[in-house]
Design an enzyme around this catalytic site. Structure first.
Site, PDB file in Angstrom:
ATOM      1  N   CYS A   1      77.328  16.792  33.874  1.00  7.07           N
ATOM      2  CA  CYS A   1      77.441  17.326  35.237  1.00  7.07           C
ATOM      3  C   CYS A   1      76.208  18.114  35.673  1.00  7.07           C
ATOM      4  O   CYS A   1      75.966  18.265  36.855  1.00  7.07           O
ATOM      5  CB  CYS A   1      78.699  18.167  35.371  1.00  7.07           C
ATOM      6  SG  CYS A   1      78.478  19.894  35.002  1.00  7.07           S
TER       7      CYS A   1
ATOM      8  N   CYS B   1      75.960  23.286  33.567  1.00 12.16           N
ATOM      9  CA  CYS B   1      75.602  24.099  32.396  1.00 12.16           C
ATOM     10  C   CYS B   1      74.415  23.462  31.690  1.00 12.16           C
ATOM     11  O   CYS B   1      74.384  22.248  31.505  1.00 12.16           O
ATOM     12  CB  CYS B   1      76.759  24.151  31.404  1.00 12.16           C
ATOM     13  SG  CYS B   1      78.176  25.046  31.998  1.00 12.16           S
TER      14      CYS B   1
ATOM     15  N   CYS C   1      86.558  22.015  34.345  1.00  8.22           N
ATOM     16  CA  CYS C   1      85.313  22.782  34.324  1.00  8.22           C
ATOM     17  C   CYS C   1      85.593  24.105  33.621  1.00  8.22           C
ATOM     18  O   CYS C   1      86.416  24.900  34.096  1.00  8.22           O
ATOM     19  CB  CYS C   1      84.804  23.025  35.739  1.00  8.22           C
ATOM     20  SG  CYS C   1      83.407  24.173  35.720  1.00  8.22           S
TER      21      CYS C   1
ATOM     22  N   GLN D   1      79.990  37.854  45.004  1.00  7.66           N
ATOM     23  CA  GLN D   1      79.439  37.616  43.662  1.00  7.66           C
ATOM     24  C   GLN D   1      80.400  36.739  42.861  1.00  7.66           C
ATOM     25  O   GLN D   1      81.608  36.934  42.920  1.00  7.66           O
ATOM     26  CB  GLN D   1      79.223  38.946  42.945  1.00  7.66           C
ATOM     27  CG  GLN D   1      78.239  39.871  43.621  1.00  7.66           C
ATOM     28  CD  GLN D   1      76.783  39.517  43.331  1.00  7.66           C
ATOM     29  OE1 GLN D   1      76.490  38.651  42.524  1.00  7.66           O
ATOM     30  NE2 GLN D   1      75.870  40.171  44.017  1.00  7.66           N
TER      31      GLN D   1
ATOM     32  N   ASP E   1      69.268  43.318  48.092  1.00 13.26           N
ATOM     33  CA  ASP E   1      69.856  42.285  47.219  1.00 13.26           C
ATOM     34  C   ASP E   1      69.651  40.932  47.908  1.00 13.26           C
ATOM     35  O   ASP E   1      70.599  40.318  48.393  1.00 13.26           O
ATOM     36  CB  ASP E   1      71.354  42.609  47.025  1.00 13.26           C
ATOM     37  CG  ASP E   1      72.042  41.649  46.063  1.00 13.26           C
ATOM     38  OD1 ASP E   1      71.351  40.807  45.468  1.00 13.26           O
ATOM     39  OD2 ASP E   1      73.273  41.741  45.909  1.00 13.26           O
TER      40      ASP E   1
ATOM     41  N   CYS F   1      68.000  37.760  41.988  1.00 20.15           N
ATOM     42  CA  CYS F   1      68.392  36.628  41.137  1.00 20.15           C
ATOM     43  C   CYS F   1      67.178  35.739  40.875  1.00 20.15           C
ATOM     44  O   CYS F   1      67.322  34.628  40.392  1.00 20.15           O
ATOM     45  CB  CYS F   1      69.520  35.839  41.792  1.00 20.15           C
ATOM     46  SG  CYS F   1      69.125  35.303  43.462  1.00 20.15           S
TER      47      CYS F   1
HETATM   48  C1  LIG Z   1      72.689  37.758  46.982  1.00 21.26           C
HETATM   49  S1  LIG Z   1      73.672  37.996  48.419  1.00 21.26           S
HETATM   50  C2  LIG Z   1      74.030  39.706  48.237  1.00 21.26           C
HETATM   51  C3  LIG Z   1      75.304  40.159  48.887  1.00 21.26           C
HETATM   52  C4  LIG Z   1      75.825  41.535  48.525  1.00 21.26           C
HETATM   53  N1  LIG Z   1      74.795  42.495  48.279  1.00 21.26           N
HETATM   54  C5  LIG Z   1      76.790  41.454  47.370  1.00 21.26           C
HETATM   55  O1  LIG Z   1      76.538  42.019  46.304  1.00 21.26           O
HETATM   56  O2  LIG Z   1      77.864  40.838  47.543  1.00 21.26           O
HETATM   57  C6  LIG Z   1      72.485  37.855  49.666  1.00 21.26           C
HETATM   58  C7  LIG Z   1      72.979  38.159  51.056  1.00 21.26           C
HETATM   59  O3  LIG Z   1      71.834  38.083  51.899  1.00 21.26           O
HETATM   60  C8  LIG Z   1      72.242  37.597  53.152  1.00 21.26           C
HETATM   61  N2  LIG Z   1      71.036  37.107  53.829  1.00 21.26           N
HETATM   62  C9  LIG Z   1      70.322  35.987  53.551  1.00 21.26           C
HETATM   63  N3  LIG Z   1      69.246  35.891  54.360  1.00 21.26           N
HETATM   64  C10 LIG Z   1      69.259  36.989  55.165  1.00 21.26           C
HETATM   65  C11 LIG Z   1      68.419  37.455  56.217  1.00 21.26           C
HETATM   66  N4  LIG Z   1      67.348  36.757  56.589  1.00 21.26           N
HETATM   67  N5  LIG Z   1      68.729  38.601  56.821  1.00 21.26           N
HETATM   68  C12 LIG Z   1      69.811  39.315  56.454  1.00 21.26           C
HETATM   69  N6  LIG Z   1      70.658  38.917  55.467  1.00 21.26           N
HETATM   70  C13 LIG Z   1      70.390  37.774  54.835  1.00 21.26           C
HETATM   71  C14 LIG Z   1      73.297  36.569  52.825  1.00 21.26           C
HETATM   72  O4  LIG Z   1      74.156  36.355  53.921  1.00 21.26           O
HETATM   73  C15 LIG Z   1      73.998  37.221  51.628  1.00 21.26           C
HETATM   74  O5  LIG Z   1      75.118  37.947  52.055  1.00 21.26           O
END
Ligand SMILES: C[S@@+](CC[C@H](N)C(=O)[O-])C[C@H]1O[C@@H](n2cnc3c(N)ncnc32)[C@H](O)[C@@H]1O
Length: 590
Positions: free
Chosen positions: A171, A174, A285, A413, A519, A546
Site C-alpha cells: 500500500c 508504511c 489497516c 492531529q 505550526d 512536520c
Molecule cells: C499542521 S496544522 C496545525 C493545526 C493546529 N496547530 C493543531 O495542532 O491542530 C496547519 C494548519 O495551518 C493552516 N494553514 C495552512 N496554510 C495556511 C495559511 N496560508 N494561512 C493560515 N493558516 C494556514 C491549516 O488550515 C491547518 O489548520
C-alpha cells in the site's frame, strides 16, 4: 539588520558555507547574482551583513522556487554532501548489474543507504545492518538506485511486519514496519541531526544556539492503531501486489493494465506509492483502530454491490471518490466516529442515504455521516458542499481538559495520544504567565491555544480555513474559554495593515502578543510572515514543524537576522512506520 563588524575568518567561512548551502540546493542564477551583489556591497562597506544576506538568499529562493522543491532539496542535504564528495569519482556500477552491499542507515524518505567505496547506492525496503544482493535500476553520476534481489545476511533490526499489505509493492503507507521501532527512532533522530547540524554550527558561531540544543527523540506510546484518521480511495484500477522481482522488467509499469484491473473494476483501498491511478484493496489497516477497519470493510462490501461507479482519474467521470474515517474519544471516554463520503456532484447522491442508515445501525459509535461533494480534478478530499446523512456534522475529542470539536474539513492531529505529549511540550516551552498574550498561528480548530488559555492573559488564533475558525470559536464557547479570539486570515497573504490583524496589536487593555506558536504545513513560514514576526518581536517563539528542512531554513532567518537564540529542538515521533518527522523548536529573543 545585524552587522558583524568584527567578523573573523572562521565566522566568515561559516556564513559563507551557509550561503553555499542555499546555492548548492537551489542553483538559481538570480540567487547567485543577488548573493554576489549583497556580499560585494557588504564587503565594500567594510561590514559583513551575513545574517541579512542569508535572509535575502532564503527569501529569494522562496520566491523563485516552490516550497516543495526547497524542502526536498534541503532535506536531501545529506545526499548533496554525498554528491559533492563523489563529484570527481568514477561511477562504479552499471544499470542491470548485481552487486552485494551493506545497508548503513536510512535517508529522508526512507530508502536504505549503502556505499561502494564512496559511491552511494540507495536501496528502498531494506533494513540498516542487512547485507543485500541488489540489482542496479538507475545510475547517476553521484549515486545509484537499486532494489533488493536477495538478503545475504539478516540485520538484528529486522522484524516481521504485522501487515499483509506491507512491502515493496504494497500500500505504500508504511515504510518501516520491517524495522524495529527503536531503530526507526534512532534513524529518524540521525536524519533530524543531519538536517540541523549545519545550522547548529552557524548559530553557535554567532552565539544563537546553546549546547545540547537537540534533545532525545520521544517515541509514540502506540505504534499500531495510533491513527484517528484514514483516507481510502474508490477506484476502478485494482493494484495487484505481485512480486515484481519475478517480472522481466525492473519497473512496476511492466504489469499490463489488464492485470492490474484483474477483472474487477470497483475497488476501495489505498493508492500504492507512485501509482496515483491504482488502488490496492485493503482488508485491514493496522494504523487505524479495529472499529474503523470494520466500518471500512462494511462500506467496501456494500458499495461494491451498489449500482454506482468509482471516480476515474483519467476521464474524471464516476461518483464515489474517497471514504474518510475519523475517530475520537469524548469526555466520557466513549468513541465517536465520523464517516465522510467524498463524491462527485450528481444523480447518484441519493444512493448513500440507505447505506448511511445501515452503517449507523450496525455501528452505534458512529455519530456523524456526511457526504462532501467536490468538482476537484486532483486528489483533494475537501468538499465544496456538504450534506449530513446521519447524526451531526462533527465529532468531539477530549484532551488536556478540553473538548475539541471538529468537522470533516478541519485539520486535527492524527496521533491523539502523542498529541497530548506534543501540546504538553509546547506548554512547557511557552512557559506562560498571566500577563502573557499568546498568538497561535496556523491554529486549526484552536486546539493548542485553547489548551494553553488558562495559563495566560489572552489568546489569538489565526487560520486560513473558515470551517476551522468557526470550530475554534465553538470550541472556545463549549469549553467556556473567555480569553480567546480566532481570526480568519491567510498567513501567506495577509498584511499587517489588514483591519482584523491590526486589532491584534491595538486593543484597549490587551498588549500585543509576546509569545507566538507557529505550526505551519510542510512549506514552513512565508517570508511575509517572517517579516511580521520581525515587526512583532515576541519574547518567545515556539515553532512546531512536520518538515525539518523548511524549519531549519526559517530558524536560520529568525536567529541570524532577527537575533533569536535557538534554545532547544525536541523531536517527537507522531507517525511510527512512516518517514515523517515532527520537531518543536524553541526560540528566545536575545
Ligand atoms: C499542521 S496544522 C496545525 C493545526 C493546529 N496547530 C493543531 O495542532 O491542530 C496547519 C494548519 O495551518 C493552516 N494553514 C495552512 N496554510 C495556511 C495559511 N496560508 N494561512 C493560515 N493558516 C494556514 C491549516 O488550515 C491547518 O489548520
Amino acid at each position: 539588520m545585524i552587522a558583524f563588524s568584527n567578523c573573523t575568518t572562521s565566522r566568515l567561512t561559516t556564513h559563507l558555507s551557509s550561503a553555499v548551502f542555499f546555492l548548492s540546493t537551489q542553483n538559481t542564477r538570480y540567487v547567485c547574482k543577488h548573493m554576489e551583489k549583497n556580499i560585494d556591497a557588504a564587503i565594500r562597506k567594510g561590514n559583513f551583513f551575513w545574517g541579512r544576506s542569508i535572509l535575502l538568499f532564503s527569501t529569494t529562493v522562496d520566491r523563485f522556487n516552490n516550497n516543495a522543491k526547497l524542502a526536498t532539496c534541503s532535506s536531501l542535504s545529506k545526499e548533496s554532501n554525498i554528491q559533492s564528495s563523489n563529484a570527481t569519482q568514477k561511477v562504479p556500477v552499471k544499470r542491470g548489474e548485481e552487486v552485494t552491499v551493506k545497508i548503513q542507515g536510512l535517508v529522508t524518505g526512507g530508502d536504505g543507504i549503502s556505499r561502494i567505496g564512496r559511491y552511494v547506492v540507495m536501496v528502498p525496503h531494506s533494513v540498516p545492518g542487512q547485507v543485500v544482493k541488489v540489482v542496479i535500476t538507475r545510475v547517476r553520476s553521484s549515486y545509484a538506485n537499486a532494489k533488493v534481489v536477495q538478503v545475504v545476511e539478516e540485520s538484528p533490526y529486522k522484524v516481521e511486519p504485522v501487515c499483509k499489505h506491507f512491502g515493496p509493492f504494497g500500500c505504500g503507507g508504511c515504510k518501516f514496519q520491517h524495522i524495529s521501532y527503536d531503530k526507526q527512532l534512532e534513524e529518524k533522530y540521525e536524519q533530524i541531526l543531519r538536517h540541523y547540524e549545519g545550522l547548529f554550527t552557524r548559530l553557535a558561531s554567532s552565539s544563537c544556539a546553546e549546547k545540547q540544543t537537540l534533545k532525545p527523540m520521544i517515541g509514540s506510546p502506540l505504534i499500531y492503531g495510533y491513527r484517528n484518521k484514514m483516507e481510502f480511495t474508490f477506484g476502478n484500477r485494482r493494484w495487484i501486489p505481485i512480486d515484481l522481482h519475478q517480472q522481466d522488467s525492473a519497473e512496476n509499469e511492466s504489469i499490463s493494465n489488464d492485470q492490474q484491473v484483474g477483472g474487477d473494476d470497483f475497488v476501495l483501498g489505498l493508492k500504492p506509492s507512485g501509482h496515483f491511478d491504482k488502488v490496492l484493496p485493503i482488508e485491514y489497516c493496522h494504523l487505524q483502530e479495529s472499529i474503523a477497519n470494520e466500518i471500512m470493510n462494511f462500506v467496501q462490501k456494500r458499495t461494491a454491490e451498489m449500482q454506482t461507479s468509482a471516480y476515474d482519474v483519467y476521464s474524471h467521470q464516476g461518483f464515489l471518490r474517497n471514504l474518510v474515517i475519523r475517530t475520537a474519544n469524548n469526555i466520557r471516554n466513549e468513541m465517536e466516529v465520523m464517516v465522510n463520503f467524498v463524491t462527485s456532484f450528481g444523480e447518484d447522491s441519493k444512493l448513500l442515504q440507505p447505506l448511511a442508515l445501515e452503517l449507523a445501525k450496525e455501528f452505534p459509535c458512529i455519530k456523524s455521516i456526511v457526504q462532501n461533494f467536490t468538482t476537484s480534478k486532483g486528489g483533494a478530499s475537501r468538499g465544496e458542499e456538504e450534506q449530513i446523512l446521519f447524526g451531526c456534522n462533527y465529532i468531539q475529542h477530549y484532551m488536556l481538559g478540553r473538548t475539541l470539536r471538529f468537522t470533516a474539513n478541519c485539520f486535527f492531529q492524527t496521533n491523539p495520544l502523542q498529541t497530548e505529549k506534543l501540546y504538553q511540550l509546547v506548554r512547557e516551552a511557552a512557559n506562560l504567565n498571566r500577563k502573557d498574550v499568546l498568538l497561535d498561528l496556523f491554529c486549526g480548530i484552536g486546539s493548542i491555544g485553547l489548551c494553553l488559555a488558562s495559563d495566560c492573559k489572552y489568546v489569538y488564533g489565526i487560520d486560513v480555513v473558515e470551517e476551522a475558525i468557526q470550530m475554534a470559536k465553538v470550541n472556545a464557547e463549549i469549553n467556556q474559554v473567555k480569553n480567546a479570539e480566532f481570526i480568519l486570515a491567510n498567513l501567506e497573504k495577509s498584511s499587517l495593515q489588514d483591519p482584523e490583524i491590526q486589532r491584534l496589536f491595538h486593543r484597549n487593555g490587551i498588549l500585543p502578543p509576546n509569545v507566538v506558536i507557529v505550526d505551519p504545513p510542510r512549506g514552513g513560514l512565508h517570508s511575509r510572515l517572517i517579516k511580521w514576526l520581525r515587526w512583532l518581536k515576541p519574547n518567545r517563539i515556539i515553532y512546531v514543524s512536520c518538515n525539518p528542512a523548511t524549519q531549519v531554513r526559517d530558524l536560520e532567518s529568525l536567529c541570524l537576522v532577527q537575533r533569536y537564540r535557538l534554545v532547544s529542538v525536541q523531536p517527537i515521533d507522531m507517525f511510527p512506520h512512516t518517514p515523517h518527522m515532527e520537531c518543536i523548536a524553541v526560540l528566545e529573543r536575545m
